[in-house]
Design a protein around this motif. Structure first.
Motif, PDB file in Angstrom:
ATOM      1  N   SER A 101       5.310  -4.754 -14.342  1.00  0.00           N
ATOM      2  CA  SER A 101       5.244  -3.931 -13.136  1.00  0.00           C
ATOM      3  C   SER A 101       5.072  -4.824 -11.916  1.00  0.00           C
ATOM      4  O   SER A 101       4.801  -6.027 -12.030  1.00  0.00           O
ATOM      5  CB  SER A 101       4.066  -2.951 -13.224  1.00  0.00           C
ATOM      6  OG  SER A 101       4.225  -2.049 -14.292  1.00  0.00           O
ATOM      7  N   GLY A 102       5.227  -4.222 -10.729  1.00  0.00           N
ATOM      8  CA  GLY A 102       4.953  -4.948  -9.499  1.00  0.00           C
ATOM      9  C   GLY A 102       3.454  -5.120  -9.302  1.00  0.00           C
ATOM     10  O   GLY A 102       2.649  -4.375  -9.870  1.00  0.00           O
ATOM     11  N   THR A 103       3.061  -6.077  -8.492  1.00  0.00           N
ATOM     12  CA  THR A 103       1.637  -6.373  -8.296  1.00  0.00           C
ATOM     13  C   THR A 103       0.862  -5.195  -7.724  1.00  0.00           C
ATOM     14  O   THR A 103      -0.354  -5.094  -7.913  1.00  0.00           O
ATOM     15  CB  THR A 103       1.465  -7.584  -7.370  1.00  0.00           C
ATOM     16  OG1 THR A 103       2.210  -7.385  -6.157  1.00  0.00           O
ATOM     17  CG2 THR A 103       1.947  -8.860  -8.047  1.00  0.00           C
ATOM     18  N   GLN A 104       1.555  -4.269  -7.060  1.00  0.00           N
ATOM     19  CA  GLN A 104       0.874  -3.083  -6.498  1.00  0.00           C
ATOM     20  C   GLN A 104       0.319  -2.166  -7.574  1.00  0.00           C
ATOM     21  O   GLN A 104      -0.516  -1.302  -7.302  1.00  0.00           O
ATOM     22  CB  GLN A 104       1.819  -2.316  -5.564  1.00  0.00           C
ATOM     23  CG  GLN A 104       2.974  -1.595  -6.243  1.00  0.00           C
ATOM     24  CD  GLN A 104       4.204  -2.482  -6.441  1.00  0.00           C
ATOM     25  OE1 GLN A 104       4.120  -3.707  -6.367  1.00  0.00           O
ATOM     26  NE2 GLN A 104       5.355  -1.869  -6.683  1.00  0.00           N
ATOM     27  N   ALA A 105       0.743  -2.365  -8.821  1.00  0.00           N
ATOM     28  CA  ALA A 105       0.246  -1.532  -9.936  1.00  0.00           C
ATOM     29  C   ALA A 105      -1.237  -1.760 -10.203  1.00  0.00           C
ATOM     30  O   ALA A 105      -1.835  -1.004 -10.963  1.00  0.00           O
ATOM     31  CB  ALA A 105       1.060  -1.818 -11.194  1.00  0.00           C
ATOM     32  N   LEU A 106      -1.821  -2.747  -9.563  1.00  0.00           N
ATOM     33  CA  LEU A 106      -3.269  -2.997  -9.742  1.00  0.00           C
ATOM     34  C   LEU A 106      -4.092  -1.766  -9.421  1.00  0.00           C
ATOM     35  O   LEU A 106      -5.163  -1.569  -9.994  1.00  0.00           O
ATOM     36  CB  LEU A 106      -3.713  -4.162  -8.844  1.00  0.00           C
ATOM     37  CG  LEU A 106      -5.193  -4.582  -8.977  1.00  0.00           C
ATOM     38  CD1 LEU A 106      -5.469  -5.117 -10.374  1.00  0.00           C
ATOM     39  CD2 LEU A 106      -5.545  -5.617  -7.914  1.00  0.00           C
ATOM     40  N   ILE A 107      -3.596  -0.931  -8.548  1.00  0.00           N
ATOM     41  CA  ILE A 107      -4.361   0.263  -8.153  1.00  0.00           C
ATOM     42  C   ILE A 107      -4.610   1.194  -9.336  1.00  0.00           C
ATOM     43  O   ILE A 107      -5.549   2.010  -9.310  1.00  0.00           O
ATOM     44  CB  ILE A 107      -3.668   1.019  -6.997  1.00  0.00           C
ATOM     45  CG1 ILE A 107      -4.673   1.957  -6.303  1.00  0.00           C
ATOM     46  CG2 ILE A 107      -2.413   1.746  -7.483  1.00  0.00           C
ATOM     47  CD1 ILE A 107      -4.220   2.508  -4.992  1.00  0.00           C
ATOM     48  N   LYS A 108      -3.818   1.074 -10.384  1.00  0.00           N
ATOM     49  CA  LYS A 108      -4.037   1.910 -11.573  1.00  0.00           C
ATOM     50  C   LYS A 108      -5.446   1.713 -12.152  1.00  0.00           C
ATOM     51  O   LYS A 108      -6.039   2.651 -12.684  1.00  0.00           O
ATOM     52  CB  LYS A 108      -2.999   1.578 -12.651  1.00  0.00           C
ATOM     53  CG  LYS A 108      -1.578   2.031 -12.339  1.00  0.00           C
ATOM     54  CD  LYS A 108      -0.672   1.718 -13.517  1.00  0.00           C
ATOM     55  CE  LYS A 108       0.749   2.188 -13.273  1.00  0.00           C
ATOM     56  NZ  LYS A 108       1.618   1.936 -14.460  1.00  0.00           N
ATOM     57  N   LEU A 109      -5.970   0.493 -12.050  1.00  0.00           N
ATOM     58  CA  LEU A 109      -7.312   0.239 -12.581  1.00  0.00           C
ATOM     59  C   LEU A 109      -8.376   0.971 -11.783  1.00  0.00           C
ATOM     60  O   LEU A 109      -9.419   1.352 -12.327  1.00  0.00           O
ATOM     61  CB  LEU A 109      -7.620  -1.264 -12.551  1.00  0.00           C
ATOM     62  CG  LEU A 109      -6.794  -2.183 -13.445  1.00  0.00           C
ATOM     63  CD1 LEU A 109      -7.357  -3.604 -13.376  1.00  0.00           C
ATOM     64  CD2 LEU A 109      -6.772  -1.701 -14.884  1.00  0.00           C
ATOM     65  N   ALA A 140       0.821  -1.215   0.000  1.00  0.00           N
ATOM     66  CA  ALA A 140       0.000   0.000   0.000  1.00  0.00           C
ATOM     67  C   ALA A 140       0.859   1.271   0.000  1.00  0.00           C
ATOM     68  O   ALA A 140       0.560   2.217  -0.737  1.00  0.00           O
ATOM     69  CB  ALA A 140      -0.969  -0.009   1.176  1.00  0.00           C
ATOM     70  N   PRO A 141       1.955   1.344   0.787  1.00  0.00           N
ATOM     71  CA  PRO A 141       2.813   2.541   0.701  1.00  0.00           C
ATOM     72  C   PRO A 141       3.398   2.750  -0.691  1.00  0.00           C
ATOM     73  O   PRO A 141       3.562   3.897  -1.132  1.00  0.00           O
ATOM     74  CB  PRO A 141       3.918   2.260   1.729  1.00  0.00           C
ATOM     75  CG  PRO A 141       3.278   1.344   2.722  1.00  0.00           C
ATOM     76  CD  PRO A 141       2.394   0.462   1.890  1.00  0.00           C
ATOM     77  N   ARG A 142       3.701   1.675  -1.395  1.00  0.00           N
ATOM     78  CA  ARG A 142       4.218   1.809  -2.758  1.00  0.00           C
ATOM     79  C   ARG A 142       3.123   2.335  -3.685  1.00  0.00           C
ATOM     80  O   ARG A 142       3.392   3.123  -4.592  1.00  0.00           O
ATOM     81  CB  ARG A 142       4.734   0.460  -3.268  1.00  0.00           C
ATOM     82  CG  ARG A 142       5.905  -0.105  -2.475  1.00  0.00           C
ATOM     83  CD  ARG A 142       6.503  -1.334  -3.156  1.00  0.00           C
ATOM     84  NE  ARG A 142       7.447  -2.027  -2.282  1.00  0.00           N
ATOM     85  CZ  ARG A 142       8.214  -3.041  -2.661  1.00  0.00           C
ATOM     86  NH1 ARG A 142       8.157  -3.476  -3.910  1.00  0.00           N
ATOM     87  NH2 ARG A 142       9.037  -3.632  -1.814  1.00  0.00           N
ATOM     88  N   MET A 143       1.891   1.891  -3.467  1.00  0.00           N
ATOM     89  CA  MET A 143       0.771   2.402  -4.257  1.00  0.00           C
ATOM     90  C   MET A 143       0.629   3.904  -4.069  1.00  0.00           C
ATOM     91  O   MET A 143       0.472   4.657  -5.034  1.00  0.00           O
ATOM     92  CB  MET A 143      -0.536   1.715  -3.833  1.00  0.00           C
ATOM     93  CG  MET A 143      -0.621   0.237  -4.153  1.00  0.00           C
ATOM     94  SD  MET A 143      -2.180  -0.446  -3.508  1.00  0.00           S
ATOM     95  CE  MET A 143      -1.965  -2.184  -3.892  1.00  0.00           C
TER      96      MET A 143
END
Length: 291
Positions: free
Chosen positions: A281-289, A225-228
């Motif tokens: 990308s890293g899995t945290q990139a899901l937040i882009k959606l 979450a901090p990376r997001m």
């Protein structure tokens, strides 16, 4: 912790996690042979004292313990089977450990074929991402025989902290599927939570301070979450590899006739993300959606 410096470890796969794992073995005093498709990716390890081997066969023939952590089940098959593979070229008495997240039935096949030629096989996928690999704090889920597990335990203790023999061959991979199923739905929740905080006008970093220590707490919430929030999408674990894992889990779950609605949703979202160009990308990139 004890280490047996007389054993030479062969290491195949120096990606985001593998490189740190191999580096920790060198620091612990093990002699290390390495092979990877692109030699340049092993340069740091070679500079630190590892020996380069020209092929899988050469590495297998000159190592007492062989660790593999490659990308896909097809890569595992290529590395282990055939005339140029590990099983054909490793000495009797060698221990082979596949730490790739792969198919349970493939782990069972490797174990059976290894046993026929006097080789001990363990499947030992890991969890903890780039941070866990770098700090030697991985969770290691092991399938195989007790004797082999106890013999390799000092090596596992260099790489991780939570190390459990889950059962016979394939049990490590089944346990990793449980891990990935849990993460899959959790990541959707983390993305929704951070997006909700932003849309509500809250400081998402302060929100994390409150919710990470409560019932919502999880590894993904604490570490990803901090990376997001920082829009840091560098891979600790690749989207494309997570999609591979979820497909294995879904395939295996269907074989066991169980429903997996959360897993199916997460897989569909990550597939969409990959199609948009974020497979590396890293899995945290899901937040882009969600944004």
């Amino acid at each position: 912790m004890t280490t047996n410096v007389k054993r030479t470890i062969g290491f195949i796969g120096t990606g985001v996690m593998g490189k740190s794992m191999a580096s920790n073995l060198l620091k612990a005093g093990y002699a290390l042979n390495v092979f990877t498709r692109t030699k340049e990716r092993a340069n740091e390890l070679l500079e630190a004292g590892a020996k380069w081997k020209q092929s899988v066969a050469d590495l297998a023939a000159t190592s007492d313990v062989i660790i593999t952590i490659v990308g896909y089940p097809t890569d595992v098959e290529e590395v282990y089977f055939g005339q140029a593979g590990i099983l054909e070229n490793a000495k009797a008495g060698t221990y082979i450990i596949d730490m790739t997240t792969s198919k349970p039935y493939l782990a069972e096949r490797i174990y059976k074929e290894a046993k026929l030629v006097g080789i001990s096989a363990l499947d030992a996928p890991v969890s903890g991402g780039d941070i866990g690999a770098r700090e030697g704090k991985l969770a290691i889920m092991v399938g195989g025989e007790e004797q082999a597990f106890q013999s390799i335990l000092p090596i596992f203790e260099v790489l991780g902290q939570n190390i459990i023999l889950q059962g016979p061959a394939g049990a490590g991979q089944h346990t990793k599927m449980c891990n990935q199923i849990t993460i899959a739905t959790n990541m959707v929740g983390v993305c929704e939570s951070i997006t909700y905080a932003k849309k509500a006008g809250l400081d998402p970093t302060k929100v994390l301070e409150s919710i990470t220590t409560g019932a919502a707490g999880s590894w993904s919430l604490n570490n990803l979450a901090p990376r997001m929030i920082a829009e840091n999408y560098a891979p600790g674990f690749y989207v494309k590899h997570f999609i591979k894992d979820m497909k294995i889990a879904l395939e295996t779950a269907k074989e066991m006739n169980m429903m997996t609605p959360g897993l199916e949703l997460s897989l569909s979202l990550y597939t969409q993300l990959a199609e948009q160009g974020d497979e590396d990308s890293g899995t945290q990139a899901l937040i882009k959606l969600f944004e």
